[in-house]
Write an enzyme that holds these catalytic residues in place. Structure first.
Site, PDB file in Angstrom:
ATOM      1  N   ARG A 116       1.108  -5.609   3.007  1.00 62.88           N
ATOM      2  CA  ARG A 116       0.258  -6.149   1.942  1.00 62.88           C
ATOM      3  C   ARG A 116      -0.614  -7.275   2.495  1.00 62.88           C
ATOM      4  O   ARG A 116      -0.293  -7.887   3.522  1.00 62.88           O
ATOM      5  CB  ARG A 116       1.111  -6.696   0.793  1.00 62.88           C
ATOM      6  N   LYS A 158       7.728  -9.232  -1.171  1.00 63.96           N
ATOM      7  CA  LYS A 158       7.872  -9.819  -2.500  1.00 63.96           C
ATOM      8  C   LYS A 158       9.236 -10.472  -2.633  1.00 63.96           C
ATOM      9  O   LYS A 158      10.236  -9.945  -2.160  1.00 63.96           O
ATOM     10  CB  LYS A 158       7.679  -8.743  -3.568  1.00 63.96           C
ATOM     11  N   HIS A 170      -5.690  -2.963   0.135  1.00 66.88           N
ATOM     12  CA  HIS A 170      -4.730  -2.085  -0.534  1.00 66.88           C
ATOM     13  C   HIS A 170      -5.052  -0.612  -0.279  1.00 66.88           C
ATOM     14  O   HIS A 170      -4.140   0.217  -0.190  1.00 66.88           O
ATOM     15  CB  HIS A 170      -4.695  -2.344  -2.034  1.00 66.88           C
ATOM     16  N   ARG A 190      -3.521   0.184   2.930  1.00 70.20           N
ATOM     17  CA  ARG A 190      -2.076   0.378   2.743  1.00 70.20           C
ATOM     18  C   ARG A 190      -1.807   1.770   2.189  1.00 70.20           C
ATOM     19  O   ARG A 190      -0.887   2.469   2.630  1.00 70.20           O
ATOM     20  CB  ARG A 190      -1.554  -0.698   1.784  1.00 70.20           C
ATOM     21  N   HIS A 199       9.070  -1.170  -0.531  1.00 66.24           N
ATOM     22  CA  HIS A 199       9.294  -0.856  -1.935  1.00 66.24           C
ATOM     23  C   HIS A 199      10.782  -0.932  -2.261  1.00 66.24           C
ATOM     24  O   HIS A 199      11.620  -0.586  -1.441  1.00 66.24           O
ATOM     25  CB  HIS A 199       8.791   0.560  -2.257  1.00 66.24           C
ATOM     26  N   TYR A 226       2.031   7.687  -3.675  1.00 63.63           N
ATOM     27  CA  TYR A 226       1.231   8.015  -2.497  1.00 63.63           C
ATOM     28  C   TYR A 226       1.343   9.481  -2.097  1.00 63.63           C
ATOM     29  O   TYR A 226       0.721   9.906  -1.127  1.00 63.63           O
ATOM     30  CB  TYR A 226       1.651   7.137  -1.312  1.00 63.63           C
TER      31      TYR A 226
END
Length: 296
Positions: free
Chosen positions: A146, A170, A240, A243, A266, A275
């Site tokens: 990211r 995150k 993004h 990505r 994730h 995706y």
């Protein structure tokens, strides 16, 4: 309960970024402004779902998209959960709320040819800026990280012995991503130019501006947008999308979905499955060309 306390809760306990915490608070302030037109300043602690529904209807009427409305309501729901936790309220008025329906947003990745074109055209490294920009592009495509993760990489996060990179995702969750051989060469080239900067404000940070300060997200976006706008006709040329391209191209080449999930950082497989629509399209092509019954 003040919004300042809520913001500190998001930052310290939930480990949200400053940007995310600010967005949550802004959404709640928007709802408070709506209430101020009809109720008193403490109404946010007293209202039921009917008042919140009136706000949602007003947002729809002024043209706010369902996706954005869902985000605003999600922020408000998080706030009410916090108020429950701190015993400021007894019932969450959004407990039974159902999100508005939104259409599936399909984001097309860059093609492999577009990536090849950008990497070839930007490979002429002559100074710090060109070395950094090329490194930014190649790192995004080689790792799928990211934008905020790239900004926060430290020099010590690169393991040259094992050819891998430590990334803080995150909520400060760490993961390790393997680095391909060509990228290791790019890193070393960039660091040589980085070490020649006359002033370095933050010596621990990997990516810097020309003035020696830590790189920032808007500059990273401008770098990607500049190079890819010249090679692609897509309306959106952002980190993004790179990505997205990383994940799609891996899946097209037969990579395991769970492996891609781990690389992207994730928490659930469902997040990675967005995706797969392009890889399925690729599978259809292979199927059409290869199945014996289709060759007759």
């Amino acid at each position: 309960m003040s919004l300042k306390a809520f913001s500190e809760y998001l930052l310290l306990e939930k480990k949200y970024s400053k940007h995310t915490a600010h967005a949550y608070v802004t959404d709640i302030e928007t709802f408070q402004e709506f209430l101020n037109d009809f109720y008193d300043s403490q109404a946010i602690l007293k209202v039921g779902y009917s008042e919140i529904r009136q706000w949602i209807v007003e947002l729809v009427n002024i043209g706010i998209t369902n996706r954005t409305i869902n985000r605003k309501v999600s922020s408000l729901n998080c706030y009410y959960k916090f108020l429950l936790k701190t015993q400021c309220i007894n019932v969450n008025p959004l407990k039974k709320h159902k999100a508005l329906k939104v259409g599936k947003k399909v984001q097309l990745p860059f093609s492999e040819q577009e990536l090849k074109s950008v990497l070839e055209n930007s490979a002429n490294i002559v100074d710090f800026e060109s070395a950094r920009n090329y490194f930014v592009i190649e790192l995004f495509y080689a790792t799928g990280i990211r934008r905020i993760e790239l900004v926060n990489i430290k020099l010590s996060d690169i393991d040259f012995g094992n050819n891998q990179l430590k990334v803080r995702g995150k909520r400060n969750k760490e993961r390790y991503i393997p680095l391909i051989r060509s990228l290791m060469h790019t890193i070393k080239t960039y660091i040589e130019y980085r070490n020649q900067l006359p002033v370095i404000d933050d010596k621990d940070v990997l990516f810097l501006t020309q003035k020696g300060f830590k790189i920032y997200e808007k500059l990273v976006y401008r770098i990607i947008n500049k190079y890819f706008s010249e090679a692609s006709s897509k309306a959106k040329c952002s980190p993004h999308v790179l990505r997205h391209s990383f994940a799609t191209h891996l899946l097209n080449q037969g990579a395991d979905l769970n492996a891609v999930k781990e690389l992207l950082g994730h928490t659930s497989l469902a997040a990675t499955q967005v995706y797969t629509h392009n890889s399925i399209a690729e599978l259809k092509k292979v199927y059409a060309k290869s199945h014996p019954r289709n060759l007759r």
